[in-house]
Design an enzyme around this catalytic site. Structure first.
Site, PDB file in Angstrom:
ATOM      1  N   VAL A   1       3.096  -7.177  -8.777  1.00  0.00           N
ATOM      2  CA  VAL A   1       4.402  -6.231  -9.000  1.00  0.00           C
ATOM      3  C   VAL A   1       4.498  -5.411  -7.891  1.00  0.00           C
ATOM      4  CG1 VAL A   1       5.394  -4.805 -10.419  1.00  0.00           C
ATOM      5  CG2 VAL A   1       3.854  -6.261 -11.537  1.00  0.00           C
ATOM      6  N   GLY A   2       5.380  -5.724  -6.911  1.00  0.00           N
ATOM      7  CA  GLY A   2       5.930  -5.088  -5.768  1.00  0.00           C
ATOM      8  C   GLY A   2       6.919  -4.042  -5.935  1.00  0.00           C
TER       9      GLY A   2
ATOM     10  N   THR B   1       9.839  -3.862  -5.082  1.00  0.00           N
ATOM     11  CA  THR B   1      11.287  -4.524  -5.472  1.00  0.00           C
ATOM     12  C   THR B   1      11.245  -5.782  -6.126  1.00  0.00           C
ATOM     13  OG1 THR B   1      11.826  -4.160  -2.791  1.00  0.00           O
ATOM     14  CG2 THR B   1      13.259  -5.387  -4.133  1.00  0.00           C
ATOM     15  N   ARG B   2      10.333  -6.660  -5.924  1.00  0.00           N
ATOM     16  CA  ARG B   2      10.231  -8.133  -6.939  1.00  0.00           C
ATOM     17  C   ARG B   2       8.962  -8.149  -7.295  1.00  0.00           C
ATOM     18  NH1 ARG B   2      11.863 -12.556  -2.938  1.00  0.00           N
ATOM     19  NH2 ARG B   2      10.337 -11.512  -1.252  1.00  0.00           N
TER      20      ARG B   2
ATOM     21  N   ASP C   1      -2.078  -2.368  -4.112  1.00  0.00           N
ATOM     22  CA  ASP C   1      -1.818  -3.627  -3.426  1.00  0.00           C
ATOM     23  C   ASP C   1      -2.693  -3.678  -2.054  1.00  0.00           C
ATOM     24  OD1 ASP C   1      -0.227  -1.614  -2.537  1.00  0.00           O
ATOM     25  OD2 ASP C   1       1.397  -2.597  -2.025  1.00  0.00           O
TER      26      ASP C   1
ATOM     27  N   ASP D   1       1.074  -6.366   5.772  1.00  0.00           N
ATOM     28  CA  ASP D   1       1.944  -6.782   4.835  1.00  0.00           C
ATOM     29  C   ASP D   1       3.185  -6.194   4.862  1.00  0.00           C
ATOM     30  OD1 ASP D   1       3.301  -7.010   2.386  1.00  0.00           O
ATOM     31  OD2 ASP D   1       1.779  -6.424   0.998  1.00  0.00           O
TER      32      ASP D   1
HETATM   33  N1  LIG Z   1      15.030 -13.213  -1.452  1.00  0.00           N
HETATM   34  C1  LIG Z   1      14.473 -11.925  -1.085  1.00  0.00           C
HETATM   35  N2  LIG Z   1      14.668 -10.755  -1.856  1.00  0.00           N
HETATM   36  C2  LIG Z   1      14.426  -9.602  -1.394  1.00  0.00           C
HETATM   37  N3  LIG Z   1      13.552  -9.486  -0.224  1.00  0.00           N
HETATM   38  C3  LIG Z   1      13.411 -10.645   0.649  1.00  0.00           C
HETATM   39  C4  LIG Z   1      13.667 -11.841   0.186  1.00  0.00           C
HETATM   40  N4  LIG Z   1      13.428 -12.833   1.223  1.00  0.00           N
HETATM   41  C5  LIG Z   1      12.843 -12.097   2.033  1.00  0.00           C
HETATM   42  N5  LIG Z   1      12.901 -10.920   1.768  1.00  0.00           N
HETATM   43  C6  LIG Z   1      12.244  -9.879   2.679  1.00  0.00           C
HETATM   44  O1  LIG Z   1      11.204  -9.463   2.039  1.00  0.00           O
HETATM   45  C7  LIG Z   1      11.087  -7.967   2.316  1.00  0.00           C
HETATM   46  C8  LIG Z   1      10.438  -7.665   1.167  1.00  0.00           C
HETATM   47  O2  LIG Z   1       8.974  -8.166   0.913  1.00  0.00           O
HETATM   48  P1  LIG Z   1       8.635  -8.416  -0.588  1.00  0.00           P
HETATM   49  O3  LIG Z   1       9.323  -9.380  -1.373  1.00  0.00           O
HETATM   50  O4  LIG Z   1       7.187  -8.755  -0.295  1.00  0.00           O
HETATM   51  O5  LIG Z   1       8.704  -6.963  -1.202  1.00  0.00           O
HETATM   52  P2  LIG Z   1       8.260  -6.330  -2.615  1.00  0.00           P
HETATM   53  O6  LIG Z   1       8.439  -7.289  -3.798  1.00  0.00           O
HETATM   54  O7  LIG Z   1       8.746  -5.045  -2.684  1.00  0.00           O
HETATM   55  O8  LIG Z   1       6.647  -6.146  -2.284  1.00  0.00           O
HETATM   56  P3  LIG Z   1       6.064  -5.055  -2.011  1.00  0.00           P
HETATM   57  O9  LIG Z   1       6.225  -3.812  -2.513  1.00  0.00           O
HETATM   58  O10 LIG Z   1       4.521  -5.520  -1.960  1.00  0.00           O
HETATM   59  O11 LIG Z   1       6.196  -4.867  -0.481  1.00  0.00           O
HETATM   60  C9  LIG Z   1      12.240  -7.516   2.573  1.00  0.00           C
HETATM   61  O12 LIG Z   1      12.192  -6.589   3.825  1.00  0.00           O
HETATM   62  C10 LIG Z   1      13.161  -8.834   2.869  1.00  0.00           C
HETATM   63  O13 LIG Z   1      13.784  -8.649   4.358  1.00  0.00           O
HETATM   64  C1  LIG Z   2       2.771   1.816   0.552  1.00  0.00           C
HETATM   65  C2  LIG Z   2       3.017   0.858  -0.769  1.00  0.00           C
HETATM   66  C3  LIG Z   2       4.294   1.618  -1.372  1.00  0.00           C
HETATM   67  C4  LIG Z   2       3.164  -0.271  -0.304  1.00  0.00           C
HETATM   68  O1  LIG Z   2       3.323  -1.142  -1.348  1.00  0.00           O
HETATM   69  C5  LIG Z   2       1.998   1.152  -1.968  1.00  0.00           C
HETATM   70  O2  LIG Z   2       0.640   0.564  -1.340  1.00  0.00           O
HETATM   71  C6  LIG Z   2       1.488   2.534  -2.231  1.00  0.00           C
HETATM   72  O3  LIG Z   2       2.377   3.054  -3.115  1.00  0.00           O
HETATM   73  N1  LIG Z   2       0.295   3.118  -1.695  1.00  0.00           N
HETATM   74  C7  LIG Z   2       0.081   4.540  -1.987  1.00  0.00           C
HETATM   75  C8  LIG Z   2      -0.271   5.546  -0.796  1.00  0.00           C
HETATM   76  C9  LIG Z   2      -1.252   4.996  -0.087  1.00  0.00           C
HETATM   77  O4  LIG Z   2      -1.483   3.706  -0.001  1.00  0.00           O
HETATM   78  O5  LIG Z   2      -1.818   5.533   0.652  1.00  0.00           O
HETATM   79  K   LIG Z   3       4.046  -4.077   1.184  1.00  0.00           K
END
Ligand SMILES: Nc1ncnc2c1ncn2[C@@H]1O[C@H](COP(=O)(O)OP(=O)(O)OP(=O)(O)O)[C@@H](O)[C@H]1O
Ligand SMILES: CC(C)(CO)[C@@H](O)C(=O)NCCC(=O)O
Ligand SMILES: [K+]
Length: 244
Positions: free
Chosen positions: A7-8, A10-11, A96, A117
């Site tokens: 669970v990131g 964004t996605r 993460d 990452d």
């Molecule tokens: N379909 C998509 N939707 C959103 N972002 C995308 C997509 N494809 C590529 N990206 C790129 O991926 C990046 C976001 O990465 P990712 O999806 O790993 O983030 P996340 O789900 O928030 O995870 P995390 O919080 O672990 O970084 C954005 O900077 C964007 O440019």
């Molecule tokens: C930096 C992010 C937002 C990356 O997903 C996450 O690892 C987080 O919330 N970290 C907490 C702060 C730290 O890692 O020191």
């Molecule tokens: K990240």
């Protein structure tokens, strides 16, 4: 079979593993969580365990709905990790980042490792050859840079990611693309160079949503694997069974 979920910010990303092989990969939004897990479990009925690492604000309850079907493992700072955590504030270290560090140690034993990452945020994590997690850096991700430039200025438009024509941007749009894309690449190469000055030998793992875009553009040689976090979750699960 193991279902891993990341669970990131964004996605949400998920993958089903049988041993070390990936049987299926999924990306979805937070509001689709329960429906998607249900679909995955219908397709992969032999899933016995669910391993989750979450930095996003998703209710734990959404996963507990599946408690009767699966053993649920929510990774926290309390779990056993295969490194010595030297971070000054270990309780605030993102789960993460801990999973990435664990994956690096398990997949690349006895060497220095830098994990980058490139997701919503870019995180840098360094684990030395003695398996000491030293820390790294956090900076805004590619998409976040575009949004921030627009949201906190009066005149700058919100642009879609585009490869700049030159480092000398000759228009507003080209200046923004150059600043963000070239700046992003320079940042990452700059960090790698700094690590190189201080550590003779280390492996670099690049992961996150912007892996493919970046891999082509960095001057440094890296090991690009956009599934690295999910693979690490699978590996930690195996490690956890042995060590918890
Ligand atoms: N379909 C998509 N939707 C959103 N972002 C995308 C997509 N494809 C590529 N990206 C790129 O991926 C990046 C976001 O990465 P990712 O999806 O790993 O983030 P996340 O789900 O928030 O995870 P995390 O919080 O672990 O970084 C954005 O900077 C964007 O440019
Ligand atoms: C930096 C992010 C937002 C990356 O997903 C996450 O690892 C987080 O919330 N970290 C907490 C702060 C730290 O890692 O020191
Ligand atoms: K990240």
């Amino acid at each position: 079979m193991v279902l891993t979920i990341d669970v990131g910010n964004t996605r949400i990303k998920a993958a089903v593993f049988e041993g070390d092989s990936v049987l299926g990969k999924f990306v979805f939004e937070k509001n689709q969580l329960e429906k998607k897990i249900k679909n995955i479990l219908e397709k992969f009925q032999n899933c016995s365990d669910l391993v989750v690492a979450s930095v996003g604000n998703v209710e734990k309850q959404s996963f507990l709905t599946f408690e009767k079907q699966l053993n649920i493992h929510f990774l926290t700072h309390e779990n056993a990790f295969p490194f010595v955590n030297k971070y000054a504030t270990p309780k605030t270290l993102g789960i993460d980042r801990m999973v990435l560090a664990a994956g690096a140690v398990l997949q690349f034993p006895k060497q220095n490792r830098l994990v980058i990452d490139a997701g919503t945020c870019v995180t840098y994590d360094f684990i030395d050859e003695s398996d000491h997690y030293l820390g790294g850096a956090i900076s805004p991700g590619l998409q976040l840079r575009y949004e921030t430039l627009h949201n906190f200025t009066a005149k700058l438009p919100l642009l879609e990611l585009e490869v700049p024509e030159s480092y000398i941007g000759n228009s507003t749009a080209q200046s923004i693309h150059s600043g963000i894309v070239n700046g992003f690449v320079y940042e990452i190469d700059g960090f790698i160079d700094e690590y190189r000055r201080n550590f003779s030998n280390f492996i670099i793992i690049l992961t996150g949503g912007d892996t493919d875009f970046l891999a082509k553009r960095l001057k440094n040689t890296i090991f690009a694997n956009s599934n690295f976090l999910l693979e690490s979750l699978n590996q930690i699960f195996q490690y956890k069974i042995d060590n918890d």
